[in-house]
Motif scaffolding. Structure first.
Motif, mmCIF file in Angstrom:
data_model
loop_
_atom_site.group_PDB
_atom_site.id
_atom_site.type_symbol
_atom_site.label_atom_id
_atom_site.label_comp_id
_atom_site.label_asym_id
_atom_site.label_seq_id
_atom_site.Cartn_x
_atom_site.Cartn_y
_atom_site.Cartn_z
ATOM 1 N N SER A 51 -2.296 2.532 -12.644
ATOM 2 C CA SER A 51 -2.307 2.484 -11.171
ATOM 3 C C SER A 51 -1.499 3.631 -10.585
ATOM 4 O O SER A 51 -1.929 4.286 -9.621
ATOM 5 C CB SER A 51 -1.735 1.155 -10.673
ATOM 6 N N VAL A 52 -0.358 3.876 -11.157
ATOM 7 C CA VAL A 52 0.485 4.968 -10.672
ATOM 8 C C VAL A 52 -0.223 6.310 -10.862
ATOM 9 O O VAL A 52 -0.192 7.170 -9.968
ATOM 10 C CB VAL A 52 1.861 4.947 -11.383
ATOM 11 N N CYS A 53 -0.884 6.488 -12.007
ATOM 12 C CA CYS A 53 -1.611 7.747 -12.248
ATOM 13 C C CYS A 53 -2.733 7.928 -11.218
ATOM 14 O O CYS A 53 -2.919 9.031 -10.681
ATOM 15 C CB CYS A 53 -2.180 7.776 -13.657
ATOM 16 N N ARG A 54 -3.474 6.841 -10.930
ATOM 17 C CA ARG A 54 -4.550 6.925 -9.937
ATOM 18 C C ARG A 54 -3.988 7.267 -8.552
ATOM 19 O O ARG A 54 -4.523 8.113 -7.837
ATOM 20 C CB ARG A 54 -5.341 5.611 -9.884
ATOM 21 N N LEU A 55 -2.911 6.578 -8.184
ATOM 22 C CA LEU A 55 -2.287 6.868 -6.887
ATOM 23 C C LEU A 55 -1.806 8.308 -6.812
ATOM 24 O O LEU A 55 -1.961 8.981 -5.782
ATOM 25 C CB LEU A 55 -1.112 5.915 -6.644
ATOM 26 N N GLN A 56 -1.247 8.775 -7.907
ATOM 27 C CA GLN A 56 -0.754 10.151 -7.938
ATOM 28 C C GLN A 56 -1.915 11.135 -7.802
ATOM 29 O O GLN A 56 -1.812 12.135 -7.071
ATOM 30 C CB GLN A 56 0.007 10.372 -9.244
ATOM 31 N N GLN A 57 -3.035 10.858 -8.489
ATOM 32 C CA GLN A 57 -4.200 11.736 -8.376
ATOM 33 C C GLN A 57 -4.744 11.734 -6.947
ATOM 34 O O GLN A 57 -5.080 12.789 -6.399
ATOM 35 C CB GLN A 57 -5.309 11.297 -9.349
ATOM 36 N N ARG A 58 -4.825 10.532 -6.353
ATOM 37 C CA ARG A 58 -5.311 10.447 -4.973
ATOM 38 C C ARG A 58 -4.406 11.245 -4.026
ATOM 39 O O ARG A 58 -4.885 11.949 -3.145
ATOM 40 C CB ARG A 58 -5.367 8.986 -4.514
ATOM 41 N N GLU A 59 -3.118 11.080 -4.229
ATOM 42 C CA GLU A 59 -2.163 11.798 -3.378
ATOM 43 C C GLU A 59 -2.313 13.304 -3.562
ATOM 44 O O GLU A 59 -2.296 14.062 -2.585
ATOM 45 C CB GLU A 59 -0.733 11.357 -3.713
ATOM 46 N N GLN A 60 -2.486 13.744 -4.800
ATOM 47 C CA GLN A 60 -2.670 15.177 -5.045
ATOM 48 C C GLN A 60 -3.969 15.676 -4.413
ATOM 49 O O GLN A 60 -4.009 16.761 -3.819
ATOM 50 C CB GLN A 60 -2.654 15.473 -6.541
ATOM 51 N N GLU A 61 -5.037 14.867 -4.550
ATOM 52 C CA GLU A 61 -6.311 15.264 -3.939
ATOM 53 C C GLU A 61 -6.175 15.321 -2.414
ATOM 54 O O GLU A 61 -6.668 16.251 -1.775
ATOM 55 C CB GLU A 61 -7.420 14.280 -4.330
ATOM 56 N N ARG A 62 -5.495 14.329 -1.835
ATOM 57 C CA ARG A 62 -5.305 14.308 -0.390
ATOM 58 C C ARG A 62 -4.493 15.519 0.062
ATOM 59 O O ARG A 62 -4.840 16.180 1.042
ATOM 60 C CB ARG A 62 -4.596 13.014 0.022
ATOM 61 N N LYS A 63 -3.440 15.817 -0.697
ATOM 62 C CA LYS A 63 -2.636 16.996 -0.354
ATOM 63 C C LYS A 63 -3.451 18.276 -0.478
ATOM 64 O O LYS A 63 -3.320 19.182 0.348
ATOM 65 C CB LYS A 63 -1.401 17.076 -1.253
ATOM 66 N N LYS A 64 -4.282 18.345 -1.533
ATOM 67 C CA LYS A 64 -5.102 19.544 -1.721
ATOM 68 C C LYS A 64 -6.098 19.688 -0.580
ATOM 69 O O LYS A 64 -6.268 20.780 -0.023
ATOM 70 C CB LYS A 64 -5.842 19.476 -3.057
#
Length: 187
Positions: free
Chosen positions: A115-128
């Protein structure tokens, strides 16, 4: 005290052959030896308490060591029983509980990690996406600004031209008003 003859106090003299003369109270060397021995015994019984104290000390130490030894034996026996109880019952129960719950804990940790990895990926995608949008907006604003700055000389020329025409019209209007005013001032 000791057997034969008349006894006199120590330090007095007795006569050597009978009852009228004082003679030496110690008498012979053997009786003097016995008196000294008796005095030594009396002295040791009345004044020398070392043997009694040594006996009492030995008895106390013996009793203390026995009681201490028994107490230590009881403590060691209790420790042995506690260790046996721990080895036989507590440790296996803990091992079983740990085996049962450890797999659940590992599964939960893995799920949490995913879950943390998915959230981190989403956050990175959102930031990108946000940063790409900002870069695109900045480029667009830069292009608009460049176009605006390029158009400024033309617009300034247009405004200057309009201003000159307006000034010309105003001058013509004021000139005509002056002529009209001059006509009326002669009346």
């Amino acid at each position: 005290m000791s057997g034969g003859g008349t006894e006199t106090p120590v330090g007095c003299e007795a006569a050597p052959g009978g009852g009228s003369k004082k003679r030496d109270s110690l008498g012979t060397a053997g009786s003097a030896h016995l008196i000294i021995k008796d005095l030594g015994e009396i002295h040791s019984r009345l004044l020398d308490h070392r043997p009694v104290i040594q006996g009492e000390t030995r008895y106390f130490v013996k009793e203390f060591e026995e009681k201490r030894g028994l107490r230590e034996m009881r403590v060691l026996e209790n420790l042995k029983n506690m260790i046996h109880e721990t080895n036989e019952h507590t440790l296996p129960k803990c091992r079983d509980t740990m085996r049962d719950n450890l797999s659940q804990v590992l599964q939960r940790l893995q799920a949490a990690n995913d879950s943390v990895c998915r959230l981190q990926q989403r956050e990175q995608e959102r930031k990108k996406i946000h940063s790409d949008h900002l870069v695109a907006s900045e480029k667009q604003h830069t292009l608009q600004w460049d176009d605006f700055m390029k158009q400024q000389p033309n617009k300034r020329a247009e405004v200057d031209e309009e201003h000159r025409k307006a000034m010309g019209r105003l001058k013509a209007q004021y000139a005509e008003m002056e002529k009209d005013l001059a006509k009326f001032s002669t009346f």
